[in-house]
Design an enzyme around this catalytic site. Structure first.
Site, PDB file in Angstrom:
ATOM      1  N   HIS A  48     -11.908  -0.332  -9.341  1.00  0.00           N
ATOM      2  CA  HIS A  48     -11.369  -1.679  -9.531  1.00  0.00           C
ATOM      3  C   HIS A  48     -11.517  -2.390  -8.188  1.00  0.00           C
ATOM      4  O   HIS A  48     -11.026  -1.889  -7.169  1.00  0.00           O
ATOM      5  CB  HIS A  48      -9.891  -1.598  -9.943  1.00  0.00           C
ATOM      6  CG  HIS A  48      -9.298  -2.900 -10.384  1.00  0.00           C
ATOM      7  ND1 HIS A  48      -8.409  -2.993 -11.441  1.00  0.00           N
ATOM      8  CD2 HIS A  48      -9.433  -4.166  -9.907  1.00  0.00           C
ATOM      9  CE1 HIS A  48      -8.030  -4.251 -11.591  1.00  0.00           C
ATOM     10  NE2 HIS A  48      -8.644  -4.984 -10.658  1.00  0.00           N
TER      11      HIS A  48
ATOM     12  N   ASN B  88       0.824  -1.209   0.000  1.00  0.00           N
ATOM     13  CA  ASN B  88       0.000   0.000   0.000  1.00  0.00           C
ATOM     14  C   ASN B  88       0.859   1.261   0.000  1.00  0.00           C
ATOM     15  O   ASN B  88       1.878   1.326   0.682  1.00  0.00           O
ATOM     16  CB  ASN B  88      -0.904  -0.004   1.234  1.00  0.00           C
ATOM     17  CG  ASN B  88      -2.196   0.747   1.017  1.00  0.00           C
ATOM     18  OD1 ASN B  88      -2.230   1.735   0.295  1.00  0.00           O
ATOM     19  ND2 ASN B  88      -3.260   0.278   1.636  1.00  0.00           N
TER      20      ASN B  88
ATOM     21  N   HIS C 214     -11.072  -4.195  -4.921  1.00  0.00           N
ATOM     22  CA  HIS C 214      -9.874  -4.512  -4.144  1.00  0.00           C
ATOM     23  C   HIS C 214     -10.242  -4.760  -2.687  1.00  0.00           C
ATOM     24  O   HIS C 214     -11.110  -4.091  -2.128  1.00  0.00           O
ATOM     25  CB  HIS C 214      -8.801  -3.426  -4.252  1.00  0.00           C
ATOM     26  CG  HIS C 214      -9.271  -2.043  -3.957  1.00  0.00           C
ATOM     27  ND1 HIS C 214     -10.067  -1.293  -4.822  1.00  0.00           N
ATOM     28  CD2 HIS C 214      -9.042  -1.224  -2.895  1.00  0.00           C
ATOM     29  CE1 HIS C 214     -10.289  -0.104  -4.313  1.00  0.00           C
ATOM     30  NE2 HIS C 214      -9.704  -0.037  -3.129  1.00  0.00           N
TER      31      HIS C 214
ATOM     32  N   HIS D 122      -8.997  -4.760   1.125  1.00  0.00           N
ATOM     33  CA  HIS D 122      -8.006  -4.279   2.087  1.00  0.00           C
ATOM     34  C   HIS D 122      -7.766  -5.396   3.111  1.00  0.00           C
ATOM     35  O   HIS D 122      -8.717  -5.931   3.683  1.00  0.00           O
ATOM     36  CB  HIS D 122      -8.515  -3.042   2.832  1.00  0.00           C
ATOM     37  CG  HIS D 122      -8.661  -1.829   1.991  1.00  0.00           C
ATOM     38  ND1 HIS D 122      -7.667  -0.872   1.885  1.00  0.00           N
ATOM     39  CD2 HIS D 122      -9.681  -1.403   1.204  1.00  0.00           C
ATOM     40  CE1 HIS D 122      -8.076   0.090   1.075  1.00  0.00           C
ATOM     41  NE2 HIS D 122      -9.297  -0.198   0.654  1.00  0.00           N
TER      42      HIS D 122
ATOM     43  N   GLN E 289     -14.684  -1.719  -0.228  1.00  0.00           N
ATOM     44  CA  GLN E 289     -15.542  -0.559  -0.442  1.00  0.00           C
ATOM     45  C   GLN E 289     -16.088  -0.687  -1.858  1.00  0.00           C
ATOM     46  O   GLN E 289     -15.396  -0.394  -2.830  1.00  0.00           O
ATOM     47  CB  GLN E 289     -14.741   0.727  -0.231  1.00  0.00           C
ATOM     48  CG  GLN E 289     -14.330   0.917   1.234  1.00  0.00           C
ATOM     49  CD  GLN E 289     -13.141   1.836   1.383  1.00  0.00           C
ATOM     50  OE1 GLN E 289     -12.067   1.530   0.861  1.00  0.00           O
ATOM     51  NE2 GLN E 289     -13.307   2.928   2.104  1.00  0.00           N
TER      52      GLN E 289
END
Length: 216
Positions: A156, A89, A158, A160, A145
């Site tokens: 896109h 990240n 993803h 976390h 999200q």
């Protein structure tokens, strides 16, 4: 448990399959190199792991990774499967905060195929397990999200993955507000190509190198 292949050149080539985290690895190298002290055996194991890590890095650097409209530097990617990849990240909330994405550019979770969905979560589970242990954490937060109103800023899908420790947030739900803020910062940085104040490419590449070793 990870497996590694030792390709040892003596008078001929042969292969021995061993567990990289087991004393069995040292035992088999001791058999292969009977005249070397134990310290050399351990050094040999380290060299093999380093060689495999370098091979893994070169393989990933030869591939193309897309994150929505943005191209990801392969040095940031530390794990990949046929359908998914994981990257470090830009501005992690806590140590070990990483992202897992489908290789195909997919905006919403509902648009993933059954195979992509399965692979995405299998990869997330595998990575979460390793990073929780690596960072001496005691829990994990997995978060998606899904859509603009949910806080998604990069179109896109993803996941976390966030290793958690006692006291890392004063109130547990604060992590979701923090995620929203980091999503906004991520998009701003990708859009404007700002100087990375929090993390340099060298820092992220080094972290990715360390994480690759967990999956050899």
């Amino acid at each position: 448990m990870s497996k590694l292949i030792l390709n040892v050149t003596l008078r001929r080539h042969f292969f021995v399959s061993v567990s990289s985290s087991s004393p069995r690895a040292i035992q088999l190298i001791r058999i292969t190199f009977p005249n070397r002290p134990t310290s050399d055996h351990r050094f040999c194991t380290t060299r093999v792991l380093s060689s495999l890590s370098n091979h893994s890095r070169r393989k990933m650097e030869a591939e193309h990774y897309q994150f929505g409209p943005y191209e990801i530097n392969p040095k940031e990617v530390f794990y990949s499967s046929k359908l998914s990849y994981a990257l470090v990240n830009l501005r992690p909330l806590v140590p070990g905060h990483v992202l897992v994405c489908p290789r195909r550019e997919v905006k919403r979770f509902i648009d993933l195929t059954a195979d992509e969905t399965s692979d995405l979560w299998c990869v997330a589970q595998k990575i979460g397990c390793q990073l929780e242990s690596y960072h001496n954490a005691s829990s994990l937060t997995f978060a998606i999200q899904d859509g603009p109103q949910a806080g998604q800023t990069v179109p896109h899908v993803h996941v976390h993955i966030i290793p958690r420790k006692s006291g890392d947030f004063e109130k547990n739900d604060e992590i979701y507000d923090a995620l929203d803020e980091k999503e906004k910062e991520l998009k701003q940085s990708l859009d404007l190509d700002k100087e990375r104040k929090d993390r340099s490419m060298e820092e992220m590449a080094q972290e990715a190198d360390e994480y690759r070793k967990l999956f050899l």
